[in-house]
Write an enzyme that holds these catalytic residues in place. Structure first.
Site, mmCIF file in Angstrom:
data_model
loop_
_atom_site.group_PDB
_atom_site.id
_atom_site.type_symbol
_atom_site.label_atom_id
_atom_site.label_comp_id
_atom_site.label_asym_id
_atom_site.label_seq_id
_atom_site.Cartn_x
_atom_site.Cartn_y
_atom_site.Cartn_z
ATOM 1 C CB CYS A 1 -6.657 -4.423 -3.326
ATOM 2 S SG CYS A 1 -7.466 -3.882 -1.791
ATOM 3 C CG ASN B 1 -2.111 -0.902 1.053
ATOM 4 O OD1 ASN B 1 -2.729 -0.916 0.004
ATOM 5 N ND2 ASN B 1 -2.449 -1.650 2.094
ATOM 6 C CG HIS C 1 -7.604 0.934 -0.012
ATOM 7 N ND1 HIS C 1 -6.654 1.057 0.973
ATOM 8 C CD2 HIS C 1 -7.676 -0.394 -0.295
ATOM 9 C CE1 HIS C 1 -6.158 -0.135 1.263
ATOM 10 N NE2 HIS C 1 -6.768 -1.024 0.497
ATOM 11 C CE1 TYR D 1 -8.561 0.928 3.822
ATOM 12 C CE2 TYR D 1 -9.680 -0.799 2.601
ATOM 13 C CZ TYR D 1 -8.672 -0.391 3.449
ATOM 14 O OH TYR D 1 -7.778 -1.324 3.939
#
Length: 421
Positions: free
Chosen positions: A164, A144, A194, A244
């Protein structure tokens, strides 16, 4: 087939090893190399990894090394799962932004920018060394912030795909709610890393029946509870946002929650200490149940699927990955990195067509994409003004007074990792 895991001393790694062992018919790994500069962690994780392979009857060989060049030489694929600065840096990322009333989180907002600035130069150096040692190797990035890191890799011409576990988590969750096998669930997954929404849930493939309305009608309360968002919001949106999005849709509430309790970084650090103690037990030959709380659920399945497809073996024909936009979302630059369903094969990932994105989502995607461009520029060229501009552009910050203060704090907390500071 040789695979190398950079950051192999991570407490995540046994999850990955378990997947390699269980799914060896999909991805027949002959040699697996764990690379990490932390010799003590590497010894513990490497020992457990070998025991997991042995218990499950996997014939592959597992080696460990602190020498990156040795580890990546001759590799077919290299998985990146590193954390520059360790949990101590993460603790800072999650703490100092709160002083300005901004979300403290390791992948978005000011903390996410700090991580990008620390990480991009290191990853690019690793990738150049991979290119010299194994020019045909694929780089799979799980580090990340995945979107920014993958964009840096692709801009530098590397054979890279970002990964992811958000999408595979939703796939498994929805499959359980629908009482079908996971491979029967195809997600209309769209956005940035995200920053994604499930705009459709199809049975059987990209052209299958969309059962998302039924999922929301029958299981909306449970889905909303898992996301820590109110059920009426999901009903109004008619889509399922990733967890997120809570940082955007409930920003002030999240800030208050983060101020009240111990940080996620502190909890993870304590968990990691316990996990490493467990990994040192010579009788342990499987991933412990505690690892499920560490995060990264289904990471191993996603990584195996992606590596298998890229290396021309098995793997699902369609997978959610981070790759170049190339006109998929027409309001973004072609070289932006988006997270969508793609056809994955030996030549890489090609995004599937995406239905026009509602302005409610497109506006936020465009805004964060602009921030990511500025963040990458700051990571590549450094300088206080570039950091300030990236913070000013981020929708979770936006105010110049906050951006000024956060710029100074970011630099102060990360000076040892910033060559230009």
């Amino acid at each position: 087939m040789k695979l190398t895991v950079v950051g192999g001393g991570s407490t995540y790694t046994p999850e990955l090893i378990d997947g390699f062992a269980r799914l060896r018919d999909t991805l027949p790994v002959e040699e697996l190399v764990l690379v990490d500069p932390a010799a003590d962690r590497l010894e513990l994780v490497g020992g457990l990894a070998r025991r997991i392979f042995a218990k499950q009857g996997h014939p592959g060989r597992i080696t460990t090394t602190a020498d990156l060049d040795v580890g990546v030489a001759g590799a077919d694929a290299v998985l990146l799962q590193l954390r520059v600065g360790g949990q101590a840096a993460r603790q800072q990322d999650e703490t100092w932004p709160l002083e300005c009333g901004c979300v403290g989180q390791e992948t978005t907002g000011a903390g996410g920018l700090a991580k990008a600035l620390r990480t991009v130069p290191v990853v690019l150096d690793i990738a150049e060394r991979v290119r010299r040692a194994s020019p045909d190797a694929w780089i799979i990035d799980f580090t990340n912030p995945v979107g920014i890191v993958t964009r840096a890799l692709l801009r530098a011409g590397h054979r890279a795909v970002g990964l992811c576990n958000v999408a595979i988590g939703f796939q498994r969750k929805f499959a359980a709610l629908l009482d079908v096998a996971p491979h029967e669930v195809h997600l209309d997954h769209v956005g940035l890393n995200h920053l994604t929404w499930e705009t459709g849930v199809r049975l059987g493939g990209p052209e299958g029946e969309d059962v998302l309305p039924r999922l929301l009608a029958e299981h909306g309360e449970r889905i909303a509870g898992d996301l820590h968002l109110p059920r009426p919001l999901l009903d109004r949106l008619g889509v399922v946002p990733s967890y997120y999005l809570r940082y955007y849709y409930a920003h002030d509430q999240v800030v208050e929650e983060l101020r009240e309790g111990p940080s996620r970084a502190a909890r993870v650090a304590a968990m990691e200490r316990e996990l490493l103690t467990m990994y040192g037990d010579p009788e342990l030959a499987e991933k412990p149940a505690l690892l499920a709380q560490r995060g990264g659920a289904f990471y191993s399945e996603a990584a195996v699927d992606l590596a298998a497809a890229l290396l021309g073996g098995g793997g699902s024909p369609y997978q959610v990955v981070n790759t170049l936009n190339r006109g998929t979302l027409p309001f973004l630059p072609d070289d932006a990195v988006i997270e969508v369903q793609a056809a994955v094969g030996a030549n890489g990932a090609v995004p599937l067509p995406v239905a026009p994105l509602d302005p409610l989502y497109a506006g936020l995607v465009a805004n964060v994409t602009a921030y990511e461009e500025l963040a990458l520029d700051a990571a590549l060229r450094g300088g206080r003004e570039r950091v300030f501009e990236a913070l000013l552009a981020h929708p979770l910050i936006g105010q110049y007074a906050y951006a000024e203060t956060l710029t100074d704090q970011l630099i102060a907390h990360n000076r040892e990792h910033l060559a230009w500071a």
